[in-house]
Design an enzyme around this catalytic site. Structure first.
Site, short mmCIF file in Angstrom:
data_model
loop_
_atom_site.label_atom_id
_atom_site.label_comp_id
_atom_site.label_asym_id
_atom_site.label_seq_id
_atom_site.Cartn_x
_atom_site.Cartn_y
_atom_site.Cartn_z
CB CYS A 93 -4.50 1.01 17.23
SG CYS A 93 -5.23 0.82 18.89
CG HIS A 200 -1.15 4.23 18.71
ND1 HIS A 200 -2.10 4.72 17.84
CD2 HIS A 200 -1.83 3.53 19.65
CE1 HIS A 200 -3.30 4.32 18.23
NE2 HIS A 200 -3.17 3.60 19.33
CD GLU A 202 -0.05 6.76 15.55
OE1 GLU A 202 -1.18 6.69 16.08
OE2 GLU A 202 0.60 5.75 15.20
#
Length: 237
Positions: A93, A200, A202
């Site tokens: 990001c 993202h 994750e």
């Protein structure tokens, strides 16, 4: 509290460094890396960046605030040196956007300048977009990479951002993948073992975990990485 993940170590655990400098939402990434069997060190120390075997650089918030925090903690030059040496690195990001020279979000603030080009605003007027882009979107590979090898057609990743990297001749040698949101923008960059993504992983479920796993596997593979400085010189800015 910064430090290593408190779990039993064994010879198969991959040691990674997670840069926790005060402008990144590190908890989700920390948990994802632990779930993948990593021995995670969270740090905001320049010397830990310099000695990292694999470095993760997450970020949320404003470009200018992030760069100010990195300057305050004396992390700018260690980060530049690490990345330009072509060592295993994944920015996420804002951790991708700060690799560029500047951003329209924070006029007059210099980025790390490792990747040529500038971060720009979405073209809201022409496309009637809702900004920030929040939600799931796909990526189209622009170069062969083990990082994207786990993605299947139709897979989506989670995005949250108000600014994006436009396509340009300067950034073209670095482009890993692109995404459509109003227009087509750069959603990932890579050169050798250095990579960064706008989305993202994750927060992208099993698809994101597989991508992180692919990055870890490619980071520990031989041969050693080609120096990014040489690639940047060849690509021009």
């Amino acid at each position: 509290r910064r430090g290593r993940a408190r779990r039993p170590r064994n010879s198969t655990m991959t040691r990674v460094t997670l840069l926790d400098y005060g402008a990144g939402n590190v908890k989700s990434l920390y948990n994802a890396l632990v779930a993948l069997g990593c021995d995670v060190e969270q740090t905001d120390k320049p010397e830990a960046v310099a000695s990292a075997a694999i470095l993760f650089f997450p970020g949320v918030g404003a470009f200018g605030s992030c760069m100010a925090m990195l300057e305050r903690k004396q992390l700018v030059e260690p980060l530049r040196a690490y990345i330009r040496a072509g060592r295993p690195f994944l920015g996420i990001c804002l951790g991708m956007q700060t690799l560029f020279e500047s951003s329209e979000e924070s006029p007059g603030v210099a980025g790390l300048g490792v990747v040529p080009g500038a971060v720009g605003r979405f073209d809201v007027a022409s496309h009637g977009l809702c900004v920030p882009q929040i939600g799931w979107n796909g990526v189209a590979a622009a170069q062969p990479s083990p990082l994207l090898g786990s993605l299947a057609e139709g897979d989506a990743l989670y995005f949250v951002h108000s600014f994006r990297v436009p396509r340009s001749e300067a950034v073209a040698p670095w482009v890993l993948c692109e995404t459509e949101y109003g227009d087509r923008f750069v959603s990932g960059v890579a050169n050798g073992k250095v990579a960064a993504v706008q989305f993202h992983p994750e927060k992208s479920g099993t698809v994101g975990l597989a991508l992180l796993g692919a990055f870890l596997a490619s980071s520990t593979a031989e041969p050693p990485p080609r120096a990014v400085a040489a690639a940047a010189a060849g690509g021009g800015s």
